[in-house]
Design a protein around this motif. Structure first.
Motif, PDB file in Angstrom:
ATOM      1  N   ALA A  96       1.128  11.592 -21.413  1.00 11.31           N
ATOM      2  CA  ALA A  96       0.379  11.111 -20.248  1.00 11.31           C
ATOM      3  C   ALA A  96      -1.026  10.664 -20.640  1.00 11.31           C
ATOM      4  O   ALA A  96      -1.569   9.723 -20.067  1.00 11.31           O
ATOM      5  CB  ALA A  96       0.307  12.213 -19.185  1.00 11.31           C
TER       6      ALA A  96
ATOM      7  N   THR B 211      -0.772   6.951 -22.226  1.00 11.99           N
ATOM      8  CA  THR B 211      -0.028   5.898 -21.524  1.00 11.99           C
ATOM      9  C   THR B 211      -0.562   5.745 -20.104  1.00 11.99           C
ATOM     10  O   THR B 211      -0.929   6.735 -19.468  1.00 11.99           O
ATOM     11  CB  THR B 211       1.475   6.229 -21.451  1.00 11.99           C
ATOM     12  OG1 THR B 211       1.654   7.491 -20.788  1.00 11.99           O
ATOM     13  CG2 THR B 211       2.082   6.288 -22.837  1.00 11.99           C
TER      14      THR B 211
ATOM     15  N   GLU C 201      -0.290   4.908 -15.954  1.00 11.53           N
ATOM     16  CA  GLU C 201       0.706   5.236 -14.934  1.00 11.53           C
ATOM     17  C   GLU C 201       1.660   4.069 -14.724  1.00 11.53           C
ATOM     18  O   GLU C 201       1.350   2.927 -15.026  1.00 11.53           O
ATOM     19  CB  GLU C 201       0.023   5.600 -13.609  1.00 11.53           C
ATOM     20  CG  GLU C 201      -0.694   6.932 -13.640  1.00 11.53           C
ATOM     21  CD  GLU C 201      -1.268   7.299 -12.285  1.00 11.53           C
ATOM     22  OE1 GLU C 201      -1.056   6.533 -11.327  1.00 11.53           O
ATOM     23  OE2 GLU C 201      -1.934   8.349 -12.194  1.00 11.53           O
TER      24      GLU C 201
ATOM     25  N   ARG D 228       4.160   4.798 -18.431  1.00  6.80           N
ATOM     26  CA  ARG D 228       4.274   6.258 -18.406  1.00  6.80           C
ATOM     27  C   ARG D 228       5.747   6.679 -18.384  1.00  6.80           C
ATOM     28  O   ARG D 228       6.161   7.571 -19.125  1.00  6.80           O
ATOM     29  CB  ARG D 228       3.539   6.794 -17.164  1.00  6.80           C
ATOM     30  CG  ARG D 228       3.616   8.305 -16.957  1.00  6.80           C
ATOM     31  CD  ARG D 228       2.686   9.053 -17.895  1.00  6.80           C
ATOM     32  NE  ARG D 228       1.323   8.579 -17.824  1.00  6.80           N
ATOM     33  CZ  ARG D 228       0.458   8.881 -16.853  1.00  6.80           C
ATOM     34  NH1 ARG D 228       0.803   9.674 -15.859  1.00  6.80           N
ATOM     35  NH2 ARG D 228      -0.786   8.410 -16.888  1.00  6.80           N
TER      36      ARG D 228
ATOM     37  N   ALA E 226       7.470  12.483 -15.342  1.00  9.60           N
ATOM     38  CA  ALA E 226       6.786  11.262 -14.908  1.00  9.60           C
ATOM     39  C   ALA E 226       6.405  11.354 -13.435  1.00  9.60           C
ATOM     40  O   ALA E 226       5.309  10.941 -13.026  1.00  9.60           O
ATOM     41  CB  ALA E 226       7.675  10.045 -15.160  1.00  9.60           C
TER      42      ALA E 226
ATOM     43  N   SER F 297       3.466  13.865 -13.024  1.00 10.50           N
ATOM     44  CA  SER F 297       2.233  13.441 -13.696  1.00 10.50           C
ATOM     45  C   SER F 297       1.449  12.424 -12.885  1.00 10.50           C
ATOM     46  O   SER F 297       0.245  12.255 -13.090  1.00 10.50           O
ATOM     47  CB  SER F 297       2.555  12.857 -15.078  1.00 10.50           C
ATOM     48  OG  SER F 297       3.180  11.595 -14.974  1.00 10.50           O
ATOM     49  N   GLU F 298       2.115  11.749 -11.945  1.00 11.89           N
ATOM     50  CA  GLU F 298       1.445  10.759 -11.108  1.00 11.89           C
ATOM     51  C   GLU F 298       0.952  11.357  -9.791  1.00 11.89           C
ATOM     52  O   GLU F 298       0.429  10.647  -8.932  1.00 11.89           O
ATOM     53  CB  GLU F 298       2.376   9.577 -10.855  1.00 11.89           C
ATOM     54  CG  GLU F 298       2.718   8.836 -12.151  1.00 11.89           C
ATOM     55  CD  GLU F 298       3.580   7.612 -11.950  1.00 11.89           C
ATOM     56  OE1 GLU F 298       3.877   7.297 -10.778  1.00 11.89           O
ATOM     57  OE2 GLU F 298       3.952   6.972 -12.950  1.00 11.89           O
TER      58      GLU F 298
ATOM     59  N   LYS G 155      -5.575  13.322 -13.633  1.00 15.02           N
ATOM     60  CA  LYS G 155      -5.316  13.112 -15.057  1.00 15.02           C
ATOM     61  C   LYS G 155      -6.254  13.918 -15.939  1.00 15.02           C
ATOM     62  O   LYS G 155      -5.886  14.322 -17.043  1.00 15.02           O
ATOM     63  CB  LYS G 155      -5.427  11.619 -15.398  1.00 15.02           C
ATOM     64  CG  LYS G 155      -4.947  11.294 -16.803  1.00 15.02           C
ATOM     65  CD  LYS G 155      -4.871   9.802 -17.052  1.00 15.02           C
ATOM     66  CE  LYS G 155      -4.358   9.522 -18.461  1.00 15.02           C
ATOM     67  NZ  LYS G 155      -4.259   8.083 -18.746  1.00 15.02           N
TER      68      LYS G 155
END
Length: 495
Positions: A142, A145, A147, A151, A412, A415-416, A420
């Motif tokens: 993460a 990369t 989003e 990602r 994924a 992580s969004e 961050k």
């Protein structure tokens, strides 16, 4: 920064995937060989095996959030995640060497062969090492990369590479033996934890992102508020630990029902609160709630597949002593089952799941995958019996569809939904939705499976928990900008 990292080329995604692959390979060894070696070499009973397996979740509850939080804040040895990956990888390699030599370690300590205490100590150190590394190996993806599509590519590449080596692990166990698997794993884990880090440059500063809100340091109260849907699991884990220490009965129906009620009430409150407003915190909490039920089923399969193979497929009693060749046959059924599972897990993310994500979105793809997994579990429960190992392998293909999504797209998705700049911390919190339910599997599910002569009860439990998880994932919203093919067509920019 290397050119392959600047342009996010396939070769960089491959290198980026290797540290997570190292930890995945170590876990594959644990899944394939630990229950077998404890039962068939050291003579542990089913509940004793469950207790040894509980060391992993205990290590995860403590280590992953702490390692994640620290890896967000520190910088040494030229990186933020790098030190934790290096330390954890080297220690994991050493513990792999210890697993088949527990009896030698026991004698060196003045004990008569391997004991449950020695097995717990080795398993706890092994899992602590993995947990120190696992969070940073995923967080670093993460970190480097953006989003969206890039990602998702990072995590699907991670699962493709990791899944391929997972297949290799189970193939070694199936066609050679578990000892060859363990000793080859020592070198693979060490190499994949150390050498890739020379080719990955981490960002010195992590960008803070979370609904445009002003960011501050995560306080203890904020963390406790976020993990609300996991309260019941964590209270149960605390009770089980205290019960073991004080030699109390590990099963208390009132505490178990109370923990279930707390979990359901907290989860339903989050779902109701999110009906009229979309906030990343609420969506993240719903993800924790849904993911926790996934892992009760998944972990139960991993720990007690040996019992199902021995009793339901081979036709022996659980504690019945069998000839060495038959022990190996049981081990091979388990190894081939997980080989098939991981083969699908390696192929599907890039070939099927990633293209499907671009068409219908991450959350819908994950929910459909879990629904298919539920059908696979029900197929094993209702149709697999004595001498039907090939039918078991077929249903492991079906189950593998869900497994492919669990260990790729779920990361994924979450992580969004988090800041961050606190990715390591939130990866650790996300892991609580894995390890806390694993304790339920190690103790309560172990008791249930042990109390039934027909070990098919295992896959009925898996069916129910995956069905609940699938229903809960229906309440999770797609990230705005990721609906259907939108994020895939925007070049994966920040939202």
């Amino acid at each position: 920064m290397l050119e392959i990292q600047k342009k996010l080329k396939s070769s960089f995604y491959t290198i980026l995937s290797l540290p997570a692959t190292a930890m995945g390979f170590a876990l594959s060894i644990q899944i394939s060989a630990l229950s077998w070696i404890l039962s068939e070499k050291y003579g542990f009973h089913l509940e004793e095996i469950g207790i040894v397996w509980a060391a992993g979740p205990l290590a995860g509850i403590i280590a992953q959030p702490i390692a994640g939080l620290l890896s967000d804040k520190v910088w040494f040895w030229g990186g933020r995640r790098r030190p934790f990956i290096l330390i954890g990888g080297v220690l994991t390699s050493i513990m792999l060497l210890a697993i088949p030599n527990m009896d030698i370690i026991g004698k060196a300590l003045g004990q008569e062969g391997a004991t449950v205490g020695i097995a717990i100590a080795i398993a706890l150190t092994f899992d602590l090492a993995i947990n120190v590394s696992f969070n940073p190996t995923r967080s670093i993806i993460a970190d480097v990369t953006p989003e969206g599509e890039k990602r998702t590519n990072g995590y699907t590449w991670m699962q493709t590479i990791s899944g391929t080596f997972g297949v290799l692990a189970y193939a070694i166990g199936a066609f050679f033996d578990n000892y060859v698997l363990i000793y080859s794993g020592i070198f693979i884990v060490f190499a994949f934890s150390v050498f890739p880090l020379f080719f990955i440059e981490e960002p010195k500063k992590l960008t803070s992102t979370n609904d445009g809100e002003e960011q501050s340091k995560a306080s203890f109260l904020e963390i406790m508020d976020v993990i609300k849907p996991l309260y019941g699991f964590l209270i149960y884990a605390f009770y089980v630990i205290v019960a073991k220490v004080l030699d109390l009965p590990p099963s208390n129906i009132y505490i178990e029902i109370g923990c279930l009620v707390i979990t359901l009430v907290a989860g339903i409150q989050v779902i109701l609160a999110s009906r009229n407003v979309e906030k990343d915190k609420l969506e993240f909490q719903k993800i924790l709630f849904a993911h926790s039920f996934t892992w009760i089923g998944v972990q139960s399969m991993f720990v007690y597949m040996l019992a199902f193979a021995k009793v339901n497929v081979m036709g022996f009693e659980m504690d019945q002593e069998v000839a060495e060749v038959l022990k190996n046959n049981i081990g091979k059924i388990v190894a081939v089952s997980f080989l098939v599972l991981n083969l699908v897990g390696a192929i599907f993310p890039s070939l099927i799941i990633n293209p499907l994500v671009k068409k219908i979105g991450q959350v819908k793809t994950h929910t459909i995958s879990l629904a298919i997994m539920t059908l696979g579990y029900f197929g094993v429960y209702s149709l697999v019996g004595k001498d039907s190992e090939y039918l078991l392998y077929f249903f492991m293909v079906v189950i593998g569809v869900g497994w492919a999504s669990i260990i790729s797209i779920s990361f994924a998705i979450m992580s969004e939904r988090v800041d961050k700049s606190k990715m390591g911390l939130y990866m650790g919190i996300f892991n609580l939705s894995v390890v806390a339910p694993q304790l339920v599997s190690s103790f309560k599910i172990g008791q249930l499976v042990n109390s039934y002569d027909d070990k098919g009860i295992l896959f009925l439990i898996c069916t129910i928990t995956l069905l609940v998880s699938t229903i809960l994932w229906l309440t999770v919203r797609e990230k705005k900008g990721n609906d259907n093919a939108t994020s895939a067509n925007t070049g994966g920019g920040h939202h």
